[in-house]
Design a protein around this motif. Sequence first.
Motif, short mmCIF file in Angstrom:
data_model
loop_
_atom_site.label_atom_id
_atom_site.label_comp_id
_atom_site.label_asym_id
_atom_site.label_seq_id
_atom_site.Cartn_x
_atom_site.Cartn_y
_atom_site.Cartn_z
N UNK A 31 -23.70 -2.70 13.52
CA UNK A 31 -23.18 -1.91 12.13
C UNK A 31 -21.63 -1.61 12.18
N UNK A 32 -21.02 -1.35 13.64
CA UNK A 32 -19.76 -1.03 13.53
C UNK A 32 -18.60 -2.10 12.92
N UNK A 33 -17.54 -1.65 12.45
CA UNK A 33 -16.77 -2.58 11.75
C UNK A 33 -17.07 -2.83 10.39
N UNK A 34 -18.04 -2.48 9.77
CA UNK A 34 -18.23 -2.59 8.31
C UNK A 34 -17.34 -1.94 7.45
N UNK A 35 -16.53 -2.66 6.61
CA UNK A 35 -15.60 -1.99 5.68
C UNK A 35 -16.03 -2.39 4.31
N UNK A 36 -15.53 -1.41 3.32
CA UNK A 36 -15.47 -1.55 2.00
C UNK A 36 -14.07 -1.46 1.40
N UNK A 37 -13.83 -2.72 0.71
CA UNK A 37 -12.43 -2.70 0.04
C UNK A 37 -12.33 -2.46 -1.49
N UNK A 38 -11.62 -1.50 -1.91
CA UNK A 38 -11.32 -1.23 -3.29
C UNK A 38 -10.28 -1.90 -3.81
N UNK A 39 -10.35 -2.85 -4.66
CA UNK A 39 -9.06 -3.35 -5.03
C UNK A 39 -8.56 -3.14 -6.37
N UNK A 40 -7.27 -2.52 -6.56
CA UNK A 40 -6.66 -1.98 -7.80
C UNK A 40 -5.72 -2.92 -8.37
N UNK A 41 -5.42 -3.02 -9.54
CA UNK A 41 -4.27 -3.62 -10.02
C UNK A 41 -3.02 -2.29 -10.17
N UNK A 42 -1.74 -2.89 -10.07
CA UNK A 42 -0.73 -2.00 -10.17
C UNK A 42 0.42 -2.63 -10.94
N UNK A 43 0.75 -2.00 -12.06
CA UNK A 43 1.96 -2.49 -12.76
C UNK A 43 2.94 -1.99 -12.20
N UNK A 44 3.84 -2.89 -11.53
CA UNK A 44 5.01 -2.67 -10.55
C UNK A 44 6.16 -2.40 -11.58
N UNK A 45 6.80 -1.14 -11.41
CA UNK A 45 7.81 -0.44 -11.97
C UNK A 45 9.12 -0.37 -11.35
N UNK A 46 8.84 -0.43 -10.09
CA UNK A 46 10.18 -0.43 -9.13
C UNK A 46 10.04 -1.26 -7.98
N UNK A 47 10.79 -2.13 -7.39
CA UNK A 47 10.83 -2.69 -6.34
C UNK A 47 12.14 -2.18 -5.39
N UNK A 48 11.62 -1.57 -4.22
CA UNK A 48 12.53 -1.34 -3.44
C UNK A 48 13.51 -2.01 -2.57
N UNK A 49 14.46 -1.94 -2.04
CA UNK A 49 15.25 -2.86 -1.33
C UNK A 49 15.05 -2.65 0.12
N UNK A 50 14.30 -1.68 0.41
CA UNK A 50 13.99 -1.28 1.84
C UNK A 50 12.74 -0.39 1.86
N UNK A 51 11.83 -0.66 2.76
CA UNK A 51 10.90 0.14 2.74
C UNK A 51 10.30 0.39 4.26
N UNK A 52 9.50 1.55 4.28
CA UNK A 52 8.85 1.87 5.37
C UNK A 52 8.46 0.73 6.61
N UNK A 53 7.69 -0.32 6.25
CA UNK A 53 7.08 -1.39 7.15
C UNK A 53 7.82 -2.73 6.83
#
Length: 165
Positions: free
Chosen positions: A62-84
């Motif tokens: 049973x290990x490794x079972x995951x639950x994914x919640x998917x959301x819509x995002x209205x993008x208001x800003x797109x960064x030129x650089x980001x953490x990853x």
Amino acid sequence: MISTPNRDDLVFPKGGWEDDETVHEAACREALEEAGVKGILGEDPLGVWEFRSKSRQNSCSLEGGCRGYMFALEVTEELDSWAEQTSYNRKWLSPEEAYKFCRYDWMRDALQVLLTTIDKLVELPMFLASDSLAEHQMLSAGCSGKPSSAQHLEESFTNKCIVQG
């Protein structure tokens, strides 16, 4: 969508959420960290999908079972650089391209749900932060929105970007 090194397929930004954040806050944080985008997060998930963690896909336990919640995002800003940014490349695609290049079936299912409801998306309620602490937490994570109570799971994944054609 985002790509990872040495892979031709793509995924939506995803990841687990921390003990001190809601699933909505995690969605905003992952969008900011992995794709370098900020925006307004849809209040309700597009759906919830259960799947096996990639590190435990071959396990019969049973290990490794995951639950994914998917959301819509209205993008208001797109960064030129980001953490990853060194690990993930951001790619804007048509819905057809997104469906074709998406790595996981459950993410394709979420995209299909979004596409079938896109006309109604404009009418969906969006989070509006009213509590100043909650607003600060959400804005620092890159989203506008009101946190809601959510069950914390071992690992969850979230969709944060609307793919537009």
